[in-house]
Enzyme design. Structure first.
Site, PDB file in Angstrom:
ATOM      1  N   HIS A 190      -0.723  27.356  13.810  1.00  0.00           N
ATOM      2  CA  HIS A 190      -1.047  26.643  15.051  1.00  0.00           C
ATOM      3  C   HIS A 190      -2.092  25.569  14.752  1.00  0.00           C
ATOM      4  CE1 HIS A 190      -2.724  25.913  19.034  1.00  0.00           C
ATOM      5  NE2 HIS A 190      -1.649  26.491  19.541  1.00  0.00           N
TER       6      HIS A 190
ATOM      7  N   CYS B 297       2.187  22.442  18.369  1.00  0.00           N
ATOM      8  CA  CYS B 297       1.488  22.472  19.660  1.00  0.00           C
ATOM      9  C   CYS B 297       1.141  21.039  20.040  1.00  0.00           C
ATOM     10  CB  CYS B 297       0.233  23.337  19.601  1.00  0.00           C
ATOM     11  SG  CYS B 297      -0.641  23.310  21.182  1.00  0.00           S
TER      12      CYS B 297
ATOM     13  N   HIS C  22       4.945  24.504  21.187  1.00  0.00           N
ATOM     14  CA  HIS C  22       4.152  24.658  22.411  1.00  0.00           C
ATOM     15  C   HIS C  22       4.181  23.315  23.126  1.00  0.00           C
ATOM     16  CE1 HIS C  22       1.232  28.062  20.891  1.00  0.00           C
ATOM     17  NE2 HIS C  22       2.487  28.455  20.963  1.00  0.00           N
TER      18      HIS C  22
ATOM     19  N   HIS D 226      -0.752  26.387  28.955  1.00  0.00           N
ATOM     20  CA  HIS D 226      -1.853  25.926  29.803  1.00  0.00           C
ATOM     21  C   HIS D 226      -1.409  25.363  31.143  1.00  0.00           C
ATOM     22  CE1 HIS D 226      -4.601  25.498  26.031  1.00  0.00           C
ATOM     23  NE2 HIS D 226      -4.081  26.702  26.182  1.00  0.00           N
TER      24      HIS D 226
ATOM     25  N   TYR E 158      -3.298  30.632  31.413  1.00  0.00           N
ATOM     26  CA  TYR E 158      -2.054  31.411  31.480  1.00  0.00           C
ATOM     27  C   TYR E 158      -1.732  31.879  32.901  1.00  0.00           C
ATOM     28  CZ  TYR E 158      -1.971  30.866  26.520  1.00  0.00           C
ATOM     29  OH  TYR E 158      -1.909  30.297  25.270  1.00  0.00           O
TER      30      TYR E 158
HETATM   31  C1  DNO Z   1      -4.592  28.983  23.594  1.00  0.00           C
HETATM   32  C2  DNO Z   1      -3.678  29.016  22.462  1.00  0.00           C
HETATM   33  C3  DNO Z   1      -4.263  29.571  21.174  1.00  0.00           C
HETATM   34  C4  DNO Z   1      -3.171  29.862  20.172  1.00  0.00           C
HETATM   35  C5  DNO Z   1      -3.599  30.664  19.011  1.00  0.00           C
HETATM   36  C6  DNO Z   1      -2.521  30.846  17.977  1.00  0.00           C
HETATM   37  O1  DNO Z   1      -4.184  28.878  24.680  1.00  0.00           O
HETATM   38  O2  DNO Z   1      -3.095  27.781  22.248  1.00  0.00           O
HETATM   39  O3  DNO Z   1      -4.954  30.704  21.440  1.00  0.00           O
HETATM   40  O4  DNO Z   1      -2.190  30.569  20.766  1.00  0.00           O
HETATM   41  O5  DNO Z   1      -4.604  30.015  18.389  1.00  0.00           O
HETATM   42  O6  DNO Z   1      -2.994  31.642  16.966  1.00  0.00           O
END
Ligand code: DNO
Length: 395
Positions: free
Chosen positions: A240, A278, A305, A349, A365
């Site tokens: 990530h 992401c 993501h 998010h 979330y």
């Molecule tokens: C937050 C996320 C992070 C991500 C982790 C993956 O919302 O984007 O916590 O999931 O870092 O390891």
């Protein structure tokens, strides 16, 4: 792309039945109760897999199988911890779960200064205030030499904050930066810890002498060690990106830019060494051209993501709607739908809206906010598939 959703297990107040109703196909989850560094046992993995299957979906992605700090800073216990990691991967592989998201951010995962930033329409979102973060670093943490990392304009704001922030606001900054955003993602600090700042300082000390070069070496060491088990089971490891994508608190961060991603895929050429693309994290880097990066590295992207940000004057950033901002989600959907229609994707998010605020969801979330974003992305995917099926309309 496959529509997935991050679900926090049976304790999550958002149930699998609710997710089915909104068109979710795959689940992204983890064994959240297993302490970092311990082996994920096969019977527990199978139990979760079957629980998900019973509701008509499947366990699509593990997020996250956390990498312990000692692996990141290269402590004496790292080989034992890597062996445990390999054992967890092997148990996942045997259970047929083959996409694993992890991160390699030292000490602290994602960072925000405000988890309830009100927008004019009555919803709220996540926000990163650069001066607030600098205040935490220079005045609360009191990190030696921290001032050198910030421009004068930010230090002036820090001095002003020192005069104006109430004790409650200072406490809330600590809670937001190192507690509330960390515990639920299996981070180092949780709501149970009574001296978070002291604990945090101790963790920072572990990285004395660890710069970008050393952290890269340690990531490569880890990846070289886990690639054989990934080959055996066909597991894709997906790192990530750093959020935000820059060095923070004097710590190196090495998955932030196009150059970093080129290093990652080049240093361990095995295609199981991949990326969680992401878009939100990458979009907060002013130099990052997000669709350009997706096009360049798409062959190594095994999980996506989708979210977006806007960078504001002075180094602040804010989550943007999923249809706007620097994430350029429409372009990303074109790139990824074309490449692999079953690529797992989750929105990330969501805003707080329509009563989400009262529900105490993990920050970022929410239910309605994420459902709204998923519907937007679903619409984008339908339009893109239509373009692909009917290219004559677009000549
Ligand atoms: C937050 C996320 C992070 C991500 C982790 C993956 O919302 O984007 O916590 O999931 O870092 O390891």
């Amino acid at each position: 792309m496959e529509k997935t959703w991050r679900w926090f297990g049976e304790k999550d107040s958002i149930t699998l039945d609710m997710l089915r109703q909104i068109g979710v196909e795959g689940i992204v989850t983890a064994l959240h109760d297993v302490p970092n560094g311990e082996i994920w046992q096969k019977d527990k993995i199978v139990e979760v897999r079957e629980y998900i299957q019973a509701s008509g979906m499947h366990w699509s992605v593990v997020e996250s199988l956390p990498v312990c700090e000692a692996i990141k800073f290269g402590g004496p216990e790292r080989d034992r911890l890597i062996d445990n990691y390999i054992a967890s991967l092997s148990n996942l592989g045997e259970a047929g779960i083959k996409t694993v998201c992890y991160n390699f951010m030292p000490v602290i995962d994602w960072i925000r200064t405000d988890l309830d930033y009100r927008l004019p329409d009555g919803t709220s979102t996540l926000y990163f205030n650069y001066a607030g973060f600098a205040y935490f670093d220079c005045r609360i943490l009191g990190r030696a030499g921290a001032e050198k990392d910030y421009p004068d304009s930010v230090l002036e704001k820090v001095a002003k904050l020192d005069r104006t922030l109430s004790a409650r606001e200072k406490q809330s900054l600590i809670d937001t930066i190192i507690v509330k955003t960390q515990g639920f993602v299996n981070g180092n600090i949780s709501e149970k810890d009574d001296a978070p700042v002291r604990l945090f300082r101790q963790l920072l000390e572990k990285y004395d002498g660890i710069g970008r070069k050393e952290l890269r070496q340690n990531l490569k060491y880890f990846l070289d060690a886990v690639m054989p088990v990934c080959d055996r089971y066909g597991i894709d490891m997906c790192v990530h990106p750093d959020d935000p994508p820059c060095q923070v608190l004097g710590l190196p961060r090495i998955i932030s830019s196009e150059e970093d991603l080129a290093w990652l895929v080049g240093s361990v050429g095995n295609r199981h060494n991949g990326i969680t693309f992401c878009a939100g994290s990458l979009s907060a880097g002013p130099e990052n051209n997000v669709p350009g990066m997706a096009a360049r590295f798409k062959d190594r992207v095994h999980f996506v993501h989708l979210r977006s940000t806007d960078i504001l004057p002075g180094g602040d950033f804010i989550e943007a709607p999923h249809t706007a901002g620097r994430g350029h989600i429409v372009d990303l959907v074109r790139i990824f739908e074309n490449m692999r229609p079953d690529l797992p994707m989750r929105v990330d998010h969501g805003r707080l809206m329509l009563g989400d605020r009262e529900k105490n969801y993990n920050p970022g979330y929410s239910f309605y906010g994420r459902m709204y974003a998923l519907a937007q992305v679903d619409g984008i995917m339908a339009a893109v598939r239509n373009e692909m099926d009917n290219p004559k309309f677009f000549i």
